[in-house]
Design an enzyme around this catalytic site. Sequence first.
Site, PDB file in Angstrom:
ATOM      1  N   CYS A  14       0.758  -1.148   0.052  1.00  0.00           N
ATOM      2  CA  CYS A  14      -0.009   0.019  -0.136  1.00  0.00           C
ATOM      3  C   CYS A  14       0.791   1.245  -0.085  1.00  0.00           C
ATOM      4  CB  CYS A  14      -1.016  -0.104   1.308  1.00  0.00           C
ATOM      5  SG  CYS A  14      -1.967   1.387   1.495  1.00  0.00           S
TER       6      CYS A  14
ATOM      7  N   CYS B 138      -0.393   4.211   1.986  1.00  0.00           N
ATOM      8  CA  CYS B 138      -0.175   4.035   3.408  1.00  0.00           C
ATOM      9  C   CYS B 138       1.104   4.289   3.740  1.00  0.00           C
ATOM     10  CB  CYS B 138      -0.665   2.536   4.069  1.00  0.00           C
ATOM     11  SG  CYS B 138      -2.050   2.203   3.249  1.00  0.00           S
ATOM     12  N   ASP B 139       2.302   3.463   3.282  1.00  0.00           N
ATOM     13  CA  ASP B 139       3.577   3.624   3.479  1.00  0.00           C
ATOM     14  C   ASP B 139       4.504   4.274   2.893  1.00  0.00           C
ATOM     15  OD1 ASP B 139       2.535   1.794   5.342  1.00  0.00           O
ATOM     16  OD2 ASP B 139       2.914  -0.173   4.336  1.00  0.00           O
TER      17      ASP B 139
HETATM   18  P1  FAD Z   1     -11.165  -5.190   5.716  1.00  0.00           P
HETATM   19  O1  FAD Z   1     -10.329  -4.644   6.164  1.00  0.00           O
HETATM   20  O2  FAD Z   1     -10.374  -6.026   4.601  1.00  0.00           O
HETATM   21  O3  FAD Z   1     -11.893  -6.413   6.813  1.00  0.00           O
HETATM   22  C1  FAD Z   1     -12.665  -7.362   6.215  1.00  0.00           C
HETATM   23  C2  FAD Z   1     -13.085  -8.170   7.309  1.00  0.00           C
HETATM   24  O4  FAD Z   1     -14.014  -9.294   6.774  1.00  0.00           O
HETATM   25  C3  FAD Z   1     -12.376  -8.762   8.101  1.00  0.00           C
HETATM   26  O5  FAD Z   1     -12.609  -8.528   9.556  1.00  0.00           O
HETATM   27  C4  FAD Z   1     -12.349 -10.296   7.962  1.00  0.00           C
HETATM   28  O6  FAD Z   1     -12.318 -11.288   9.008  1.00  0.00           O
HETATM   29  C5  FAD Z   1     -13.781 -10.569   7.582  1.00  0.00           C
HETATM   30  N1  FAD Z   1     -14.481 -11.384   6.832  1.00  0.00           N
HETATM   31  C6  FAD Z   1     -13.790 -11.884   5.517  1.00  0.00           C
HETATM   32  N2  FAD Z   1     -14.521 -13.045   5.082  1.00  0.00           N
HETATM   33  C7  FAD Z   1     -15.747 -13.304   6.120  1.00  0.00           C
HETATM   34  C8  FAD Z   1     -16.562 -14.540   6.387  1.00  0.00           C
HETATM   35  N3  FAD Z   1     -16.797 -15.258   5.482  1.00  0.00           N
HETATM   36  N4  FAD Z   1     -17.403 -14.261   7.481  1.00  0.00           N
HETATM   37  C9  FAD Z   1     -17.018 -13.312   8.341  1.00  0.00           C
HETATM   38  N5  FAD Z   1     -16.236 -12.265   8.342  1.00  0.00           N
HETATM   39  C10 FAD Z   1     -15.394 -12.199   7.283  1.00  0.00           C
HETATM   40  N6  FAD Z   1      -6.054   2.257   4.583  1.00  0.00           N
HETATM   41  C11 FAD Z   1      -5.666   3.447   5.088  1.00  0.00           C
HETATM   42  O7  FAD Z   1      -6.636   4.387   4.861  1.00  0.00           O
HETATM   43  N7  FAD Z   1      -4.546   3.908   5.696  1.00  0.00           N
HETATM   44  C12 FAD Z   1      -3.448   2.922   5.856  1.00  0.00           C
HETATM   45  O8  FAD Z   1      -2.314   3.586   6.432  1.00  0.00           O
HETATM   46  C13 FAD Z   1      -3.617   1.552   5.553  1.00  0.00           C
HETATM   47  N8  FAD Z   1      -2.641   0.752   5.600  1.00  0.00           N
HETATM   48  C14 FAD Z   1      -2.744  -0.490   5.238  1.00  0.00           C
HETATM   49  C15 FAD Z   1      -1.816  -1.178   5.475  1.00  0.00           C
HETATM   50  C16 FAD Z   1      -1.609  -2.507   5.055  1.00  0.00           C
HETATM   51  C17 FAD Z   1      -0.497  -3.627   5.227  1.00  0.00           C
HETATM   52  C18 FAD Z   1      -2.857  -3.224   4.453  1.00  0.00           C
HETATM   53  C19 FAD Z   1      -3.021  -4.450   3.895  1.00  0.00           C
HETATM   54  C20 FAD Z   1      -3.948  -2.141   4.096  1.00  0.00           C
HETATM   55  C21 FAD Z   1      -3.809  -0.882   4.641  1.00  0.00           C
HETATM   56  N9  FAD Z   1      -4.953   0.034   4.313  1.00  0.00           N
HETATM   57  C22 FAD Z   1      -4.671   1.202   4.751  1.00  0.00           C
HETATM   58  C23 FAD Z   1      -6.164  -0.203   3.488  1.00  0.00           C
HETATM   59  C24 FAD Z   1      -7.452  -0.627   4.605  1.00  0.00           C
HETATM   60  O9  FAD Z   1      -6.793  -1.601   5.715  1.00  0.00           O
HETATM   61  C25 FAD Z   1      -8.290  -1.143   3.936  1.00  0.00           C
HETATM   62  O10 FAD Z   1      -8.768  -0.166   2.761  1.00  0.00           O
HETATM   63  C26 FAD Z   1      -9.461  -1.179   4.913  1.00  0.00           C
HETATM   64  O11 FAD Z   1      -9.121  -2.293   6.105  1.00  0.00           O
HETATM   65  C27 FAD Z   1     -10.874  -1.967   4.191  1.00  0.00           C
HETATM   66  O12 FAD Z   1     -11.800  -2.042   5.071  1.00  0.00           O
HETATM   67  P2  FAD Z   1     -12.759  -3.129   5.021  1.00  0.00           P
HETATM   68  O13 FAD Z   1     -13.925  -2.825   6.243  1.00  0.00           O
HETATM   69  O14 FAD Z   1     -13.540  -2.749   3.621  1.00  0.00           O
HETATM   70  O15 FAD Z   1     -12.420  -4.745   5.051  1.00  0.00           O
END
Ligand code: FAD
Length: 312
Positions: free
Chosen positions: A136, A139-140
């Site tokens: 990302c 992010c980094d």
């Molecule tokens: P996610 O955070 O992907 O969460 C998905 C959830 O769904 C998880 O809890 C998982 O357990 C659950 N899930 C999946 N399948 C199932 C199932 N079948 N049953 C029940 N639960 C399920 N964004 C920023 O804005 N700033 C940053 O600094 C940043 N740093 C990042 C660093 C890293 C290393 C990564 C990988 C990403 C980063 N991001 C950052 C991006 C950010 O993390 C994502 O955009 C955000 O987390 C997406 O949120 P979300 O709620 O859509 O899903």
Amino acid sequence: MGDTRHTKVLIIGSGPAGYTAAVYSARAMLNPILIQGLQPGGQLTITTEVENWPGDTHVMGPDLMVRMQEHATAMGAEIIGDYISSLDLSRRPFTAQADSGTTYTADAVILATGAQARWLGLPSEEKFKGFGVSACATCDGFFYRGKEIVVIGGGNTAVEEALFLTNFASKVTLIHRRDSLRAEKIMQDRLFKHPKIHMMWNHEVTEVLGTEAPLGVTGVRARNVQTGAEQIVPCAGFFVAIGHAPASELVKDQLALHSGGYVAVEAGSTRTAIPGVFAAGDLTDHIYRQAVTSAGMGCQAALDAERFLSGH
Ligand code: FAD
Ligand code: NAP
């Protein structure tokens, strides 16, 4: 036989989208149940510092997600550590089968299962994740001011990440396994014209190299896929941009998908093609993929679900 539980709103996923949907739907007195999945707190739990969450100059990703969970609980959402293994959206109430044996039925479902970055699968990549290896740039990238960076990939994401990283890096080397990119031409033009970008065609990365104490990246070993010749490309940051895998497995045969697996929603809303089923966050979004945009969509999904339920 497990229990069966009914809820007005079932939220699947515990990232920023899921927890925000839980806060809003709890405050709308919908008594939501949120299922956390295998990664409670979502993708931000695998990072260190987050510097772009409004209101926090610095916050550790895992801490932020604990706070979001506490917030959702305080508003009255029920948070359950379980995993949804199948989901039937063919009739209402919708039915979700959880790994624990519990069956959940719901009048509305908010899908917030996120996406996962694809990785190369190298042991050295795993070792340096968060210590020089990232997926990302937004992010980094900031951590590599004035340093050399390597990006791998050949799609829009890789080109966007490489261009974005030129804001910080002294030099960005884009390594691609073929001799042409699949990114849009306009993006390619920008890339090729940029003085800080160096292209390395027909190469793959076979190892990430670095120091032990402190843990940090010093370069990558690149192999020419045509000749087999290897060389070391020095860098302080290695960004893997070979695509994202949205977690749409549960609904891939029930809802329309776009751009390689993202759940399609009606423009300007979180409504899917099935009334009562909403999708938010990285699961639907191949462009922004940020915590704050995911949280925003979680809010929209809860408001959309509330409107749907009040009409039924
Ligand atoms: P996610 O955070 O992907 O969460 C998905 C959830 O769904 C998880 O809890 C998982 O357990 C659950 N899930 C999946 N399948 C199932 C199932 N079948 N049953 C029940 N639960 C399920 N964004 C920023 O804005 N700033 C940053 O600094 C940043 N740093 C990042 C660093 C890293 C290393 C990564 C990988 C990403 C980063 N991001 C950052 C991006 C950010 O993390 C994502 O955009 C955000 O987390 C997406 O949120 P979300 O709620 O859509 O899903
Ligand atoms: P992508 O288009 O699937 O491209 C992935 C790239 O990574 C490809 O070039 C692929 O190489 C390479 N790759 C895959 N596995 C690899 C491996 N193991 N080792 C080395 N290289 C590997 O993914 P994306 O770039 O993330 O884009 C995904 C979708 O989002 C696309 O539809 C894209 O258009 C869209 N997107 C749009 C925007 C925008 O509109 N601004 C921005 C980002 C993404 P090959 O080419 O050889 O297969």
